[in-house]
Structure formats: C-alpha cells, structure tokens
Scaffold this active site. Structure first.
Site, short mmCIF file in Angstrom:
data_model
loop_
_atom_site.label_atom_id
_atom_site.label_comp_id
_atom_site.label_asym_id
_atom_site.label_seq_id
_atom_site.Cartn_x
_atom_site.Cartn_y
_atom_site.Cartn_z
N ILE A 102 20.41 -15.59 -36.58
CA ILE A 102 19.87 -15.71 -35.05
C ILE A 102 19.67 -17.54 -34.78
O ILE A 102 19.97 -17.77 -33.92
CB ILE A 102 18.43 -15.41 -35.20
CG1 ILE A 102 18.48 -13.65 -35.29
CG2 ILE A 102 17.72 -15.61 -33.71
CD1 ILE A 102 16.87 -13.02 -35.38
N GLY A 103 19.32 -17.97 -36.01
CA GLY A 103 19.19 -19.40 -35.92
C GLY A 103 19.19 -20.18 -37.16
O GLY A 103 19.05 -19.38 -38.11
N GLU A 104 19.45 -21.67 -37.09
CA GLU A 104 19.32 -22.50 -38.24
C GLU A 104 18.17 -23.53 -37.93
O GLU A 104 17.90 -24.21 -36.84
CB GLU A 104 20.77 -23.16 -38.27
CG GLU A 104 20.91 -24.14 -39.56
CD GLU A 104 21.25 -23.03 -40.48
OE1 GLU A 104 21.95 -22.01 -40.28
OE2 GLU A 104 20.97 -23.60 -41.58
N GLY A 156 15.01 -26.12 -39.76
CA GLY A 156 14.78 -27.40 -40.90
C GLY A 156 14.64 -26.51 -42.20
O GLY A 156 15.29 -27.07 -43.22
N VAL A 213 17.61 -18.11 -39.97
CA VAL A 213 17.17 -16.91 -39.66
C VAL A 213 18.00 -16.04 -39.31
O VAL A 213 18.89 -16.31 -38.63
CB VAL A 213 16.12 -17.30 -38.37
CG1 VAL A 213 15.32 -16.17 -38.28
CG2 VAL A 213 15.10 -18.51 -38.53
N LYS A 267 13.84 -14.75 -42.63
CA LYS A 267 13.94 -16.16 -42.55
C LYS A 267 14.19 -16.63 -44.07
O LYS A 267 13.35 -16.34 -44.93
CB LYS A 267 12.77 -17.02 -42.27
CG LYS A 267 12.82 -18.33 -42.03
CD LYS A 267 11.75 -18.78 -40.98
CE LYS A 267 11.82 -20.21 -40.59
NZ LYS A 267 11.16 -20.74 -39.63
N ASP A 327 2.24 -25.47 -38.43
CA ASP A 327 3.59 -26.23 -37.90
C ASP A 327 3.78 -25.44 -36.51
O ASP A 327 5.01 -25.11 -36.32
CB ASP A 327 4.74 -25.51 -38.94
CG ASP A 327 6.08 -26.43 -38.55
OD1 ASP A 327 7.25 -25.59 -38.90
OD2 ASP A 327 5.97 -27.39 -37.86
#
Lengths: 186, 947
Positions: free
Chosen positions: B95-97, B99, B103, B119, B212
């Site tokens: 799904i995503g990258e 830091g 994910v 994740k 965060d």
C-alpha cells in the site's frame, strides 16, 4: 597533532567538566528511573549535551572526535559513580544474584542493571581490552558509551565501516569472554 | 600485522560463516599456529553465547550482524513479496512506503477471514525491544474503541527479525489531500478536524499518546456522503522508540525517518517526558496546514538544515501566524484559497484573529500554555464556529519576553549558558552577543579595522565580527536577557552562581583575549553591566575601569568606544555615590563624542542626560533642568514621532526633576504619563521601566495630594518590582519608599513606618549599611518614627546614621553635627536630658567650628541646648546661650525674622524664669525683650555691642 586538532582538544578539555555535569544531570533522569518505558539513549544524551554546549554550527566529524571521546569518558565515569553509589546503598553482600548476567545490550541497560558489580566488572574488562587492542577499546568507547553508529564511528576514527565492524565484533567477543571469566571466578 | 589484528580478521571471517564451515576456515586461516586457533575459537564461542550482550549499543542492532557485507545488505535480502506469509497473515499488495518501513494490504485467515493492513518496520530497530514495548501498550490499545480510530490488532516479528503491526485496513486519503481534493471549505475542514481531536482525546483517556500525528496518519474517506476521519498508527511511534535525536535528523546516512514538521519542541529535544500535550502540538500543526496549505516550518528547509539546527528551529523559532502565512504566500494563495472555496482576501480575513490564536495556542513552545487536552482544542474550534468567544488569548509582548526567558531557563540553567558562551570560542561568542546587543559596535569595528595598524588585531577582529553575523542561540538569549530585564529575573535569582561565573570570565578574558584588547574591553563592559544590575557596585567599578583601560590601549581610533567605556565608568561611580567623579566622567565622555564627530548621536545625548542626573543628585536643580530639557528636545528629534525608550526615559527624568526640585507638579504629571504610556507600548506590562514609571507617577500624584490615585500606582509598582527584581532588591526598596511617603502624607503613619523599616532592611542587605541609599532610608524611617513619637525607634536609626557619619566624615564636619542634633532631640524626648545635653554641646562645638557665625544651625543648637538646660532647672546656664543667639541674629547675614524670633524666645524665657524665681527682675527683662521683638530692625556692624 596539528594546531587545529590540538585547539579542539583544548576546547574539549575545557568542555569536559561542563559535559560531565550535563551528562550527569541528564543521566540522573534516566539512570535512576524505574519507569517502565525509560528510553534513555546514550546517543540522545551525548547529542543533547553537545548541541546545548557547542551550538549548532557545522563542525567536521574529525573534530568531534575529541568531544565524543570526552563525552564517552564522562559517561563511563558516571556509570562507575553510579555503581559505587548503588554498592554503598546496598547493605551486606551481594549473594544470590539473578542468573542473567552480562545481558546488557546498551549502556542504558547496563546502567539499569540490578547488580552494580556488573558495571565495575565491565569497566575493568574494558581497561584490559585497552591493553589488548587500543582500537577495539576505542570503538567500544564510541559505540557503546557515546552511542555512535558504525558510520559515525568510522568517520570519527578515520577508518572504514568494515574496520569498525571488525573491531566491534572482536571487542564484543573479547569482552564477553572477559566478563564471563570474571563472573565465574567470583 | 599485530597478533591482535590477525585474531580480529580471522574472527570476523569466521563469524559470518555457518557453523559447519567454520572449522575448515579456521584450519586454513590459522595453519599451524595452534595458539592462534585456540584464541579465535575461544572468542568465537564467546561470540555465539553473547546473545544480547552489547547487541544494541544504539538502536541499530542489525549493523553488528552486517559485519562484513558491503554489497548485499540484509535489508535487501529480506525484502517482502506478495504472497509471502508473515505470521498468520498473507501479504497481498503493498500500500505504501513510509519512513518506518512499508505497509501492505494483507489477508487474515484465522480466526476470522478479513483484510488488514500490515506495517513492517524496517530493519534498524531492535525487534525485541519494539515488540516488548508494544506488548506493554497492547492492553490499553485493545481497550480503545472509537469510530475515528483505526485499531492495532496484532504485532509480531518476521523471520528475519523485523517487527510488524497489524491494523484495521483503512481506506482513505491523508486528511490534507482529502480536503484539497474535495475543495472543503474552512468550516468543513474545521469540523473534520474536530473528529480527529475527538479521536485523539479518546486515546488520551486510555492513556495512549500517539506521538506522531500528521496528515498521513489521518485517513479520510467519504461515508454516507460525509467525510469521516480515522487516525492510524496509535501506539506504534512509542513502540518503535522514537530515537528522535539521532535517527530523525541524521540525514546524511539514512533516509529521513519521522516528520520534523510535526514534531513538538519537547520531542525535538529528545525529552523523555512526553505527554498528551505533545499530541496537541501536532494537532495544531495539522490545523495550520489545513487552514493555510503549508506547514508552519517548511519541510524542505527543515530537512536540509544543519545538524542540530532542526531542533533549534522547532524549539525557538516562532513560525508566522496562519493569517500571515496566507498573505505571504502570494504565488500559491490563489490555489490555496480556491481549495477552500473562497478568495484569497477573504481567506486571510477569516483566519486572522481567533483562528490564528487557536492554532498558535495549540502550538505553544511552552506546553503548559497549550490546550491541556485535544478536547480543549476541539471545543475552542466549536466556539469559534458558533460565534462564541474563544479561550485562546493573543500573545502580549511582555508575555513573550517571559516566555523566552522561561523557555531557555528550563533547559539548561542560564548560568551554564553564559559559561559556555564565554568558554567556548571566546572571541566568536563575544562578538556574537555584542553584535546582538550593540549593533553599532560592529559598524565601529569596521571603521576601526580600516584604520587599524595592527594586522593581527584586524584579522582577529574581522573574524570575530564575521562570526557575529551568525549570532548563536546562546548569544541571542544572553543579549535579550541582558538587554532589558536584569539577570536575576532570567536566572531566578541564582546570583551566587552567576557571580562566580562572572569572576571566571574576568579571569579568562584577561588570559585569553590578551591580544585583543578591544574585544576584551567590550566583554568586560558587559560584565560590569551585569554586576551593576546585580547591585555589586565594587565589581562593577573594577570591571568598568579595566574595560576602559583595555579599550584605551587598543590600536586604532576608538574614540567612540572609549567614550562609551568612560560613560560606563561614570555610571559605576554614580552608583557608589561618588557624584563629582561621575560627573567628570560623563563630561569627558561627552567631549569625546563631540571630538569624534558624534556630538549629535544618541550616545552623546545619553552622556548629557547622565550629567543632568548627577547635577540633580547633587541638588543643582537649575543645572539639571537645563540639561534635561536639552536632552528631551534632542531625543524628540531623534525619535521622530515614534516610541523610543530613550525618549521615555528623558521625559521621566525631567518630570522627576520638576516635581522634586521645583515642585512643578502639573507639567511633571503630563510628562510622566506620556512616558508611562510609551513604555507600556514598547515593553508590555511587566518591565522595570514601567514599574519605575508607576512609582514616579505615584510620587507626583502624592505631592499633589491625590493620595488614592497615588497609592494605587504605588501598589502596582511594588508588585511589578517584586516580580521583576525580587523582594530584596534595592529597586523594590525604592518603590516601597515611594509608597511609604504617600502613606505618610495620606495619614497612615503606622503603615508607612512598617514599610520604611522594610526599606532599610533591604538596603542594608543589598547595597550595604554604608551606602547613601541606606542612610537616606534610615533618615526617613527615623523621621517617621519621630513623628509618631516612637523616639526610641528614631534614636536607633539616627544613631546608626551617626555612626556612619563619624566614620565617613572627617571631623569636624557640620553634617555629623546635624545628625548629632537628630539623635539629641530623640534622646531629649525620651527624658534623658543629661545625655541630650552632652550631645547638644558636642553638636554646638562642631557647628561653631564649621559654620560661619550667625549660621542658623549654631542658633538652633544653642536654642536646643538652652531648652534642655531649662528643663533640667538650670536657667542660669541657658541664659548666656540665648543671649548669644540674639546677638548673632543681628548680623547681616541673618534674616530679620530670626532676630525677632530670638528676641521672642528671650522674652518667654525670662517670663518662665520669673515664675520659677520671682522678684529677681526677670519679668522686667521679659517685657524689655518683648518690646524689642516687636520693633526689631536688622543691626549693622557698628551697632553690635561688644562681645
């Protein structure tokens, strides 16, 4: 030593008492705490102290070496003081110790150890390592006490990453053996 | 190669080999060397058993494992792929990258089939620690149940040792993107934002702090036609142990992890003490972004900042208010506004004011000033939307100063800051805070450089000045600290430590800056100034002198600098009460300015003002008035219709002079009010100048008999002084003295006395028993006690004054005599007439020795002595005294009323004597003198009968 480096050494020498004080204060926050989530990081401590005291000017790594050496030394001293204080507080002997010794991963763990003797043992083992291999001891100083990463240590010492890793592996093995031998004797 | 190196190399080689291959390797590497092999083998064993020993010196444990490889990193070797099983989850698609890692969308099979988000945290974190910490939070996380919170379901570690988290799969866009895509209006954005606040609040009540919060952690999707937000990643930041100080900012070697734009000041510091207000800060940043389209601190700038700079920026730099940012971003404003369904002008106007305040309150550097809870923030937004008054208040200037001081005070004691500023790179720091404090010096230094003879001095100066351009944080702080508010305020009255540091500084300056007299001199001027503010007048004097010497000795034409140092020395002398010397210095300084062509400069005017000040103190009121009026005119010209501290100061001084010296209260009051208003505008409410202004105004009003008003101002002034200088500072004492005076005048003598006692105490403590200030205050106290008939008390004060006078005035001195008179009167009033008599005699002798014949003090002493004798039933001894008074009263230099008075006195004296001893002819004498008193004419020299 060339003039610049010696100038910085002088600076570091002047800084050491201040650094020591700063680290001691910050260390007191972390070291003595029994908080479940205390996340004392040697790096954070040292960087914090450095930043506060020297400001944020860019300084090339090689010159930081002296600072970090001083900071590491101070850190080491703090731990020893801490250990001695703990030993004083404990009445009587230290029989019946927990089985898990020589289990500390970082300086924070070492500092939080139940058995203050561990700190002393480790410190004397480190001194012996200095005789065996000064470079390996320096790597421990930078990585363990000052919390520098491999790359940072390499730059500070002016060697390659590979060398740092080699020295670190050696130091780790050597120290572990030394500490175990000591424990077995006692 | 040493033995040890050999061992190291072989060990390194063997340690990365699988166990079954090691023996062969060792054989090959060690050959016949049995000892070598044994050693390596032993170390290898130790290494194998080491376990967690020294395994994670920093949080990058994996590096130890990647000992030899520089090519393939373990990271690459263990990259995930679709279809892989991690725990009981099957990875479907990435799904995503981020830091922290990557994910994935994954499928859960057991116990129930569903889709989740997985994740995986990048290598570089100690898995054990991460998972352990997550476990701690798990319970609390499990109890979270809120529609706007994405739950974390599970956590574990991959085979390779990477930690992972399993969460609700949340579809949606990051909040900022969503808002822009859908062109949400400000109201809509605010409402959406409130959802986020509520979610965070819920978590806080369960004891979970997110740590965060940022747009990518708030995913928004449209549900039933309305936007719905879900906050993700609760508990992860903490578990992955945000080692912010090194990880986050260390851009050279690692990708930037973490998001500095959203990081709170306390996080940026690496503080161990994070609480719910950290999240409030991040929410504030998010709100800022939703309103303006950009983050308060520019991400690009932050990331490219120097090591350690990022923290400083977050901790100290005040970002522009949202409305300011909106109006500043000229090029993007149109699109920003369009995305909010409005026009640029209206956007700015809408945000300006209350929304500004709300955002800035959430983003306060000092977390005790933020909203306590996310809920508080949400509610204020609610209030804004429904048109009610918001809680966030505008930030005032005075508060800013206090905030600045407090902010820096908490981190490292200011004493250490000074120490380091001084110790670390003395020249650079010196120039640094001098630059911040006296910018003119830089210009002057430039001039000096041009004419300088000594090359070396020039280079060093030039370097120092260049460094001054980038004044460090420490220097800025020091400058602001020393600039307006006294050090005690900034340091919380930690003067002992500060003093010792100042002493060390003096020392070091002497040693380290021996070849840079100009810099050294400037340094010491500041030191002297600090001492002055600490009321350590001897030290101030010594340093001011030394500074002057040094600057005089510096090569080149430094006339203006010398003039300034001379002025400083004058100030030090004035504080010691050495008024004549002080005046000489001020005049010298002024002449130097004129000679250097700076006669119209602000500095020269200051010197003029200082001269006036000394004239005033020495009671030369007309001289002082001339000076002060000149100064006032000059400063009005210089100020050019703007508020100016110096102008306010001169208004004040003239005003005080007019009231005190000439009793012209009306003009004085006008001037004072003008000055006070100006200072309030310049400095805000809490400031030494304002405090002093209040006192002066109170004194003025008191003199006009407007006691209620006056006392009101007195109280305000004292309150401010206490806050600024502390209970026991001479300036606080002065404010109290003014109050006491008004209490007296308005008929509250008991309170006045109590206050004056305090004033004396404070003065003794701070400036010493020998200072004029102390003497004055004793006198006032004594006088007040006298008036209240507490003669014993008055006696005590006057005797203390007498003691001082005997030591400090060379005998014979009429001033000592004057004090003796005071003591004598109180002693007399207590009925100790014999003692009083002795004192009166002494005073009389002194007066006769030191005053011209006919002087009123001689007469006064004789009269008092005479009265005293009469009280002791010795009129025969009193008679010659009174006759002498009368005789002297006929001298030319004596005012006629005195003669009449002397005669009247004799008349009543004889009348009383006659009553005591009748039929001695005293009644006749009484009558005689009565007649003389009624027809008295001043005598000429010829008419004086023989002595």
């Amino acid at each position: 030593m060339n003039a610049a480096a010696s100038g910085d050494k002088a600076a570091a020498d002047r800084l050491l008492p201040l650094v020591y004080e700063q680290l001691r204060k910050a260390a007191q926050l972390g070291l003595v705490g029994e908080r479940a989530d205390h996340t004392l990081s040697a790096t954070a401590l040292v960087h914090e102290a450095y930043l506060k005291l020297v400001g944020s000017r860019e300084i090339p790594w090689a010159n930081r070496a002296h600072f970090y050496a001083a900071a590491a030394e101070a850190m080491r001293q703090i731990l020893l003081d801490h250990a001695k204080a703990r030993a004083r507080d404990k009445r009587g002997g230290t029989q019946g110790q927990p089985m898990a010794w020589a289990n500390f991963a970082s300086v924070a763990d070492l500092a939080a150890t139940e058995d203050s003797q561990e700190i002393v043992s480790f410190d004397s083992a480190l001194r012996r390592l200095e005789d065996e291999s000064a470079d390996a001891a320096r790597v421990v100083q930078f990585r363990f006490y000052a919390g520098l990463s491999v790359e940072q240590t390499a730059l500070t010492m002016g060697v390659s990453d590979r060398t740092v890793n080699r020295l670190w592996t050696f130091a780790r093995a050597w120290l572990h053996r030394a500490v175990r031998e000591r424990e077995q004797k006692d | 190669m040493s033995k040890s190196e050999q061992v190291q190399n072989i060990l390194a080689g063997a340690s990365v080999l699988p166990p079954d291959q090691r023996a062969a390797y060792l054989d090959a590497a060690c050959g016949k060397d049995v000892a070598l092999r044994a050693e390596v083998a032993s170390l290898l064993r130790s290494l194998d058993e080491a376990g967690s020993f020294l395994s994670a010196p920093t949080a990058d444990a994996s590096e130890a494992r990647t000992a030899n490889s520089s090519a393939a990193t373990v990271d690459e070797l263990s990259r995930e792929h679709a279809g892989q099983m991690i725990g009981r989850y099957k990875l479907l698609q990435p799904i995503g990258e981020g830091g922290f890692g990557s994910v994935w969308m994954a499928e859960q099979r057991e116990p129930v089939k569903r889709l989740v988000a997985l994740k995986i945290i990048k290598l570089g974190m100690d898995t054990r620690q991460v998972v352990a910490r997550f476990e701690q939070e798990r319970q609390a996380l499990a109890m979270m149940d809120h529609p706007n919170i994405a739950r974390v379901l599970d956590a574990g570690a991959t085979e390779v040792g990477r930690p992972y988290f399993v969460m609700d799969l949340v579809k949606g866009d990051p909040i900022a993107t969503y808002c822009d895509k859908n062109n949400l209006s400000i109201e809509d954005r605010l409402n959406l934002f409130r959802q986020v606040c509520e979610a965070v609040q819920h978590a806080h009540t369960k004891g979970i702090i997110h740590r965060d919060i940022k747009p990518s952690n708030v995913l928004v999707s449209t549900q039933d036609g309305k936007p719905s937000a879900k906050v993700i990643d609760f508990g992860i930041a903490k578990a992955t142990q945000n080692n912010l100080t090194d990880k986050t900012f260390y851009t050279e070697y690692q990708q930037l992890i973490g998001t500095p734009e959203y990081m709170s000041p306390e996080q940026a510091e690496g503080s161990l003490d994070i609480d719910t207000r950290t999240d409030v800060y991040s929410l504030g940043v998010m709100l800022y972004q939703l309103l303006t389209g950009s983050t308060p601190f520019d991400g690009k700038e932050l990331r490219s900042a120097a090591y350690g700079e990022i923290q400083r920026i977050i901790r100290e730099v005040d970002p522009p208010k949202p409305s300011t940012r909106i109006s500043e971003s000229a090029d993007t404003i149109a699109s920003v506004a369009a995305k909010r369904q409005t026009e640029p002008k209206r956007l700015g106007a809408f945000v300006r004011g209350e929304l500004d305040w709300i955002v800035m309150k959430a983003m306060e550097k000092d977390r005790s000033r933020r909203y306590e809870t996310a809920n508080g923030l949400a509610m204020d937004i609610q209030r804004f939307l429904s048109g009610e008054a918001v809680v966030a208040a505008p930030v005032s200037r005075a508060y800013q100063l206090r905030k600045f001081i407090r902010r820096n005070k908490g981190t490292v004691t200011a004493a250490v800051l000074i120490a380091t500023a001084i110790l670390v790179g003395a020249a650079a720091s010196t120039a640094g805070f001098i630059h911040a404090r006296r910018q003119r010096d830089v210009a002057i230094a430039a001039e000096t450089r041009a004419r300088s003879e000594s090359e070396r001095a020039t280079t060093a100066e030039a370097k120092a000045v260049a460094e001054a351009q980038s004044a460090t944080t420490i220097s800025d702080f020091l400058a602001s600290m020393l600039g307006g508010v006294g050090p005690e305020v900034a340091l919380g009255r930690d003067t002992a430590l500060l003093r010792s540091i100042l002493e060390k500084t003096e020392d070091r300056v002497g040693k380290e800056l021996a070849d840079q007299p100009l810099v050294a001199g400037r340094m010491l001027r500041i030191v002297a100034d600090v001492y002055n503010q600490l009321a350590a007048i001897d030290k101030a004097d010594a340093n001011a002198r030394r500074a002057l010497e040094l600057i005089k000795s510096a090569p080149g034409d430094n006339r203006v600098e010398i003039a300034r140092a001379t002025h400083d020395l004058g100030t030090a002398l004035e504080s010691q009460g050495k008024y004549t010397e002080a005046k000489a210095k001020f005049e010298e300084a002024f002449d130097l300015y004129v000679a250097a062509g700076a006669g119209e400069s602000g500095n020269a005017v200051s010197a003029l003002s200082a001269i006036g000040g000394v004239l005033f103190r020495t009671r030369n009121f007309s001289g002082a008035e001339t000076s002060f009026r000149k100064v006032l005119d000059a400063r009005r010209r210089l100020a050019n219709n703007e508020d100016s501290a110096n102008l306010a100061s001169s208004l004040d001084r003239l005003a005080v002079l007019l009231s005190y010296g000439k009793n012209e209260y009306a003009e004085s009051e006008t001037l004072q009010r003008e000055a006070l208003a100006m200072r309030r505008r310049l400095y805000g409410e809490l400031h030494p100048e304002v405090a002093l202004g209040l006192s002066n105004l109170a004194a003025n009003l008191g003199s006009q008999g407007r006691f209620d008003d006056a006392i009101e101002f007195n109280k305000q002034s004292i309150d401010q002084h206490r806050k600024l200088f502390g209970e026991r500072h001479p300036r606080t004492a002065q404010a109290m003295a003014s109050y006491a005076k008004n209490l007296d005048r308005s008929g509250r003598p008991a309170e006045a006395i109590a206050m004056r006692r305090l004033v004396v105490e404070i003065n003794i403590e701070s400036v010493g028993a020998g200072h004029r200030e102390t003497l004055d205050s004793r006198f006032n106290l004594g006088w007040a006690m006298d008036a209240a008939k507490d003669y014993a008390g008055a006696e005590e004060q006057y005797r203390a004054m007498l003691e001082w006078a005997r030591i400090n005035y060379k005998s014979p001195d009429h001033r000592t005599a004057g004090v003796i008179m005071l003591v004598a009167a109180t002693v007399n009033n207590q009925g100790r007439h014999a003692d009083a008599e002795a004192l009166y005699r002494e005073a009389l002798e002194l007066f006769i020795l030191t005053r011209p014949t006919g002087h009123s003090s001689i007469a006064e002493a004789r009269n008092a002595l005479a009265d005293c004798l009469v009280t002791q039933n010795r009129p025969a001894e009193a008679e010659p005294l009174l006759l002498a008074v009368e005789r002297d009263s006929r001298l030319e230099n004596v005012p006629p009323p005195d003669r009449a008075a002397a005669a009247t006195r004799l008349a009543s004296f004889y009348t009383d004597w006659d009553k005591a001893e009748p039929a001695r002819g005293y009644d006749a004498k009484a009558t005689e003198w009565k007649m003389k008193s009624e027809t008295t004419q001043p005598a000429t020299k010829d008419q004086i009968p023989g002595k």
